[in-house]
Design a protein around this motif. Structure first.
Motif, PDB file in Angstrom:
ATOM      1  N   ILE A 103      -9.908   1.661  -2.079  1.00  0.00           N
ATOM      2  CA  ILE A 103      -9.263   1.475  -3.374  1.00  0.00           C
ATOM      3  C   ILE A 103     -10.467   1.758  -4.007  1.00  0.00           C
ATOM      4  CG2 ILE A 103      -8.090  -0.182  -5.371  1.00  0.00           C
ATOM      5  CD1 ILE A 103      -6.021   1.528  -3.573  1.00  0.00           C
ATOM      6  N   PHE A 104     -11.259   1.352  -4.129  1.00  0.00           N
ATOM      7  CA  PHE A 104     -12.304   1.419  -4.956  1.00  0.00           C
ATOM      8  C   PHE A 104     -13.420   2.525  -5.371  1.00  0.00           C
ATOM      9  CE2 PHE A 104     -13.542  -3.137  -5.097  1.00  0.00           C
ATOM     10  CZ  PHE A 104     -13.753  -3.593  -6.727  1.00  0.00           C
ATOM     11  N   GLY A 105     -13.102   3.784  -4.366  1.00  0.00           N
ATOM     12  CA  GLY A 105     -13.619   4.540  -3.825  1.00  0.00           C
ATOM     13  C   GLY A 105     -12.362   5.801  -4.649  1.00  0.00           C
ATOM     14  N   LEU A 106     -11.183   5.564  -5.159  1.00  0.00           N
ATOM     15  CA  LEU A 106     -10.137   5.672  -5.379  1.00  0.00           C
ATOM     16  C   LEU A 106     -10.303   6.004  -6.276  1.00  0.00           C
ATOM     17  CD1 LEU A 106      -6.507   5.885  -4.822  1.00  0.00           C
ATOM     18  CD2 LEU A 106      -6.889   6.236  -6.611  1.00  0.00           C
ATOM     19  N   GLN A 107     -10.540   4.371  -7.713  1.00  0.00           N
ATOM     20  CA  GLN A 107     -10.810   4.556  -9.201  1.00  0.00           C
ATOM     21  C   GLN A 107     -12.378   4.809  -8.930  1.00  0.00           C
ATOM     22  OE1 GLN A 107     -10.713  -0.606  -7.751  1.00  0.00           O
ATOM     23  NE2 GLN A 107      -9.098  -0.036  -9.572  1.00  0.00           N
ATOM     24  N   PHE A 108     -13.393   4.911  -8.724  1.00  0.00           N
ATOM     25  CA  PHE A 108     -14.544   5.731  -8.692  1.00  0.00           C
ATOM     26  C   PHE A 108     -14.318   7.352  -9.328  1.00  0.00           C
ATOM     27  CE2 PHE A 108     -16.997   1.697  -7.389  1.00  0.00           C
ATOM     28  CZ  PHE A 108     -16.716   1.098  -8.223  1.00  0.00           C
ATOM     29  N   ALA A 109     -12.995   7.282  -8.461  1.00  0.00           N
ATOM     30  CA  ALA A 109     -13.829   9.052  -8.161  1.00  0.00           C
ATOM     31  C   ALA A 109     -12.562   9.285  -9.359  1.00  0.00           C
ATOM     32  CB  ALA A 109     -12.774   9.394  -6.995  1.00  0.00           C
ATOM     33  N   VAL A 110     -11.130   8.434  -9.757  1.00  0.00           N
ATOM     34  CA  VAL A 110     -10.605   8.854 -11.166  1.00  0.00           C
ATOM     35  C   VAL A 110     -11.624   8.345 -12.078  1.00  0.00           C
ATOM     36  CG1 VAL A 110      -8.792   8.017 -12.704  1.00  0.00           C
ATOM     37  CG2 VAL A 110      -7.983   8.739 -10.333  1.00  0.00           C
ATOM     38  N   ALA A 111     -12.617   7.573 -12.431  1.00  0.00           N
ATOM     39  CA  ALA A 111     -13.226   7.325 -13.041  1.00  0.00           C
ATOM     40  C   ALA A 111     -14.245   8.166 -13.811  1.00  0.00           C
ATOM     41  CB  ALA A 111     -14.171   6.047 -13.221  1.00  0.00           C
ATOM     42  N   SER A 112     -14.649   9.092 -12.902  1.00  0.00           N
ATOM     43  CA  SER A 112     -15.618  10.211 -12.619  1.00  0.00           C
ATOM     44  C   SER A 112     -14.663  11.759 -13.337  1.00  0.00           C
ATOM     45  CB  SER A 112     -16.669  10.328 -11.530  1.00  0.00           C
ATOM     46  OG  SER A 112     -17.106   9.056 -11.257  1.00  0.00           O
ATOM     47  N   GLY A 113     -14.291  11.420 -13.601  1.00  0.00           N
ATOM     48  CA  GLY A 113     -12.845  13.058 -13.497  1.00  0.00           C
ATOM     49  C   GLY A 113     -12.937  13.225 -12.741  1.00  0.00           C
ATOM     50  N   ALA A 114     -12.934  13.317 -10.949  1.00  0.00           N
ATOM     51  CA  ALA A 114     -12.240  14.000 -10.192  1.00  0.00           C
ATOM     52  C   ALA A 114     -10.290  13.942  -9.867  1.00  0.00           C
ATOM     53  CB  ALA A 114     -13.304  13.819  -9.295  1.00  0.00           C
ATOM     54  N   THR A 115     -10.388  15.046  -8.998  1.00  0.00           N
ATOM     55  CA  THR A 115      -8.750  14.849  -8.442  1.00  0.00           C
ATOM     56  C   THR A 115      -9.155  14.298  -6.856  1.00  0.00           C
ATOM     57  OG1 THR A 115      -8.806  16.736  -9.462  1.00  0.00           O
ATOM     58  CG2 THR A 115      -6.838  16.168  -6.744  1.00  0.00           C
ATOM     59  N   VAL A 116      -8.142  13.655  -6.978  1.00  0.00           N
ATOM     60  CA  VAL A 116      -8.324  12.566  -5.782  1.00  0.00           C
ATOM     61  C   VAL A 116      -6.162  13.283  -4.943  1.00  0.00           C
ATOM     62  CG1 VAL A 116      -8.031   9.932  -4.831  1.00  0.00           C
ATOM     63  CG2 VAL A 116      -9.321  10.079  -6.175  1.00  0.00           C
ATOM     64  N   ILE A 117      -7.206  13.083  -3.555  1.00  0.00           N
ATOM     65  CA  ILE A 117      -5.773  13.064  -2.940  1.00  0.00           C
ATOM     66  C   ILE A 117      -6.059  11.542  -1.215  1.00  0.00           C
ATOM     67  CG2 ILE A 117      -4.869  14.066  -0.438  1.00  0.00           C
ATOM     68  CD1 ILE A 117      -7.024  16.749  -1.384  1.00  0.00           C
ATOM     69  N   ALA A 118      -4.964  10.953  -1.390  1.00  0.00           N
ATOM     70  CA  ALA A 118      -4.904   9.956  -0.778  1.00  0.00           C
ATOM     71  C   ALA A 118      -3.842   9.666   0.195  1.00  0.00           C
ATOM     72  CB  ALA A 118      -4.483   8.622  -1.481  1.00  0.00           C
ATOM     73  N   THR A 119      -4.035   8.724   1.175  1.00  0.00           N
ATOM     74  CA  THR A 119      -3.707   8.843   2.868  1.00  0.00           C
ATOM     75  C   THR A 119      -3.347   7.097   2.550  1.00  0.00           C
ATOM     76  OG1 THR A 119      -4.846   8.929   4.193  1.00  0.00           O
ATOM     77  CG2 THR A 119      -4.712  11.054   3.300  1.00  0.00           C
ATOM     78  N   SER A 120      -1.846   7.330   3.912  1.00  0.00           N
ATOM     79  CA  SER A 120      -1.560   5.503   3.987  1.00  0.00           C
ATOM     80  C   SER A 120      -0.537   6.700   4.739  1.00  0.00           C
ATOM     81  CB  SER A 120      -1.593   4.869   2.752  1.00  0.00           C
ATOM     82  OG  SER A 120      -1.012   4.057   3.468  1.00  0.00           O
ATOM     83  N   SER A 121      -0.227   5.021   6.302  1.00  0.00           N
ATOM     84  CA  SER A 121       0.327   5.074   6.814  1.00  0.00           C
ATOM     85  C   SER A 121       2.272   4.764   6.037  1.00  0.00           C
ATOM     86  CB  SER A 121       0.483   4.448   7.916  1.00  0.00           C
ATOM     87  OG  SER A 121      -0.459   2.638   7.384  1.00  0.00           O
ATOM     88  N   SER A 122       1.817   3.540   5.059  1.00  0.00           N
ATOM     89  CA  SER A 122       2.858   3.090   4.167  1.00  0.00           C
ATOM     90  C   SER A 122       3.452   3.926   2.621  1.00  0.00           C
ATOM     91  CB  SER A 122       2.459   1.033   3.945  1.00  0.00           C
ATOM     92  OG  SER A 122       3.427   1.138   2.389  1.00  0.00           O
ATOM     93  N   ASP A 123       4.738   4.381   2.430  1.00  0.00           N
ATOM     94  CA  ASP A 123       5.212   4.849   1.195  1.00  0.00           C
ATOM     95  C   ASP A 123       4.783   3.436  -0.134  1.00  0.00           C
ATOM     96  OD1 ASP A 123       5.601   7.096   1.703  1.00  0.00           O
ATOM     97  OD2 ASP A 123       7.890   6.357   2.147  1.00  0.00           O
ATOM     98  N   GLU A 124       4.398   2.834   0.308  1.00  0.00           N
ATOM     99  CA  GLU A 124       4.711   1.380  -0.793  1.00  0.00           C
ATOM    100  C   GLU A 124       3.522   1.511  -1.196  1.00  0.00           C
ATOM    101  OE1 GLU A 124       6.916  -0.280  -2.139  1.00  0.00           O
ATOM    102  OE2 GLU A 124       8.204   1.059  -1.399  1.00  0.00           O
ATOM    103  N   LYS A 125       2.350   1.183   0.095  1.00  0.00           N
ATOM    104  CA  LYS A 125       1.121   1.411  -0.382  1.00  0.00           C
ATOM    105  C   LYS A 125       0.062   2.885  -1.059  1.00  0.00           C
ATOM    106  CE  LYS A 125      -0.346  -1.454   3.743  1.00  0.00           C
ATOM    107  NZ  LYS A 125      -1.210  -1.729   4.584  1.00  0.00           N
ATOM    108  N   LEU A 126       1.142   3.913  -0.653  1.00  0.00           N
ATOM    109  CA  LEU A 126       0.886   4.904  -1.342  1.00  0.00           C
ATOM    110  C   LEU A 126       1.207   5.298  -2.897  1.00  0.00           C
ATOM    111  CD1 LEU A 126       2.070   7.757   0.914  1.00  0.00           C
ATOM    112  CD2 LEU A 126      -0.629   7.237   0.241  1.00  0.00           C
ATOM    113  N   LYS A 127       2.060   4.153  -3.345  1.00  0.00           N
ATOM    114  CA  LYS A 127       2.926   3.864  -4.485  1.00  0.00           C
ATOM    115  C   LYS A 127       1.767   3.750  -5.412  1.00  0.00           C
ATOM    116  CE  LYS A 127       7.797   3.765  -3.770  1.00  0.00           C
ATOM    117  NZ  LYS A 127       8.964   2.671  -3.509  1.00  0.00           N
ATOM    118  N   ILE A 128       1.554   2.424  -4.386  1.00  0.00           N
ATOM    119  CA  ILE A 128      -0.287   1.765  -5.375  1.00  0.00           C
ATOM    120  C   ILE A 128      -1.547   2.964  -5.839  1.00  0.00           C
ATOM    121  CG2 ILE A 128      -2.071   0.218  -5.116  1.00  0.00           C
ATOM    122  CD1 ILE A 128       0.443  -1.833  -3.770  1.00  0.00           C
ATOM    123  N   ALA A 129      -1.459   3.539  -4.910  1.00  0.00           N
ATOM    124  CA  ALA A 129      -2.776   4.692  -5.121  1.00  0.00           C
ATOM    125  C   ALA A 129      -1.696   5.480  -6.184  1.00  0.00           C
ATOM    126  CB  ALA A 129      -3.248   5.199  -3.893  1.00  0.00           C
TER     127      ALA A 129
END
Length: 352
Positions: free
Chosen positions: A184-210
């Motif tokens: 989650i922190f990696g996602l946030q720091f990437a977004v804050a840095s202006g990067a495009t994020v691809i996120a994976t999970s086994s849960s659609d609910e968790k992907l909604k948070i991403a």
């Protein structure tokens, strides 16, 4: 604030057979400060996977049979300083670095031996003395609970994306595996840095948070077991610039296949199981991939991370799954072990 004489703290007893289930609270004397130390009232602590490994004696054979004060991640308030301390004063809000001895540069055997919650007593205690040089001020807008999530999960993600010659930059593409604390922190720091994020999970609910946190592409790996092929489709067969790799044996091959030629795969976790492909080294060579193990980070990196957080307050707010009372430490460990959480599990040690 007067200096207390006693402190309640958690103990993992020696010879434990049931991991964290034998966690007990005991009362100890508050130590007399050395000249270069700071006494901190611990307000909040967060748990990480390492805490579970230590509890079950799966972390380091040399820790077997030892009584341990667990926990490495905390935030608290300075209540007293040693006579030679000039950088801190009573009332300052601080985190201790994972290893208070790791001030800058690469880790060493000495700095790793000084890490909290293993050979050195941890932070699941009401009061603790720390070397003054190993403390970092917490972001001005953070609560103690939020700040307690920073020393391991956040700094590990920051080090992964910024710690070498190819730091993250605007326009990069970052692959984030899962929705645990580091991810989650990696996602946030990437977004804050202006990067495009691809996120994976086994849960659609968790992907909604991403998605809410700014991930542009979402992959449910239960529905797409060959998720590395999905990553290559998204990147038009180029691959991503960075992979925050938390899975281990079960995901490392797919992560390397997902990275662009010359990109970075940052090995952080060992959460998954799987066969180790024989041709993985050939794949590393063909991708010219930088595969780098991450051992948290230094005090200097922690300070840089705080600057990034304060510059991007909306994009870097810690995700806390659940907060437990100090007396409910066993339940907090059980919730972490369940892997049902998104983000961090926090224990409120003292009242703010």
């Amino acid at each position: 604030m007067s200096i207390p004489q006693k402190s309640r703290q958690y103990i993992l007893p020696a010879g434990r057979k049931n991991g964290y289930k034998k966690l007990t609270i005991t009362e100890v004397e508050v130590p007399k400060l050395k000249a270069t130390e700071v006494l901190v009232k611990v307000h909040a602590a967060s748990l990480q996977y390492r805490d579970l490994m230590i509890a079950y004696e799966h972390y380091d054979p040399c820790l077997a049979g030892r009584e341990i004060v667990p926990g490495s991640d905390m935030a608290g308030e300075v209540i007293a300083v040693g006579q030679d301390v000039t950088d801190w004063k009573a009332g300052d809000r601080v985190c201790a670095n994972f290893s208070p001895a790791h001030l800058h540069g690469d880790p060493t055997p000495a700095t790793m031996a000084a890490a909290l919650g293993a050979f050195e007593p941890g932070v699941l205690t009401e009061y603790r003395a720390f070397p003054a040089a190993g403390l970092v001020r917490i972001p001005k807008h953070f609560s103690y609970q939020q700040a307690s999530t920073l020393p391991c999960a956040a700094l590990t993600a920051f080090n992964a994306l910024n710690g070498r010659a190819n730091p993250i930059k605007a326009g990069d593409t970052v692959l984030i595996l899962g929705t645990g604390g580091v991810s989650i922190f990696g996602l946030q720091f990437a977004v804050a840095s202006g990067a495009t994020v691809i996120a994976t999970s086994s849960s659609d609910e968790k992907l909604k948070i991403a998605d809410k946190l700014g991930a542009k592409h979402l992959i449910n790996y239960r529905n797409a077991p060959d998720w590395e092929e999905e990553v290559l489709k998204i990147t038009k067969d180029v691959g991503v610039d960075h992979v925050v790799e938390v899975g281990g044996r079960g995901t490392i091959y797919k992560s390397i296949k997902s990275v662009r030629i010359g990109g970075g795969v940052y090995v952080i976790g060992i959460l998954s199981k799987g066969d180790f492909p024989q041709d993985i080294f050939r794949l590393i060579l063909l991708r010219a991939a930088e595969v780098r193990g991450i051992l948290i980070g230094s005090v200097a990196q922690f300070r840089d991370m705080v600057k990034l957080i304060e510059a991007n307050p909306e994009k870097t707010t810690p995700v806390i799954d659940k907060v437990f009372k100090f007396e409910d430490g066993v339940a907090a460990f059980a919730h972490l072990e369940s892997q049902k959480h998104v983000g961090k599990v926090v224990i409120q040690v003292s009242k703010d």
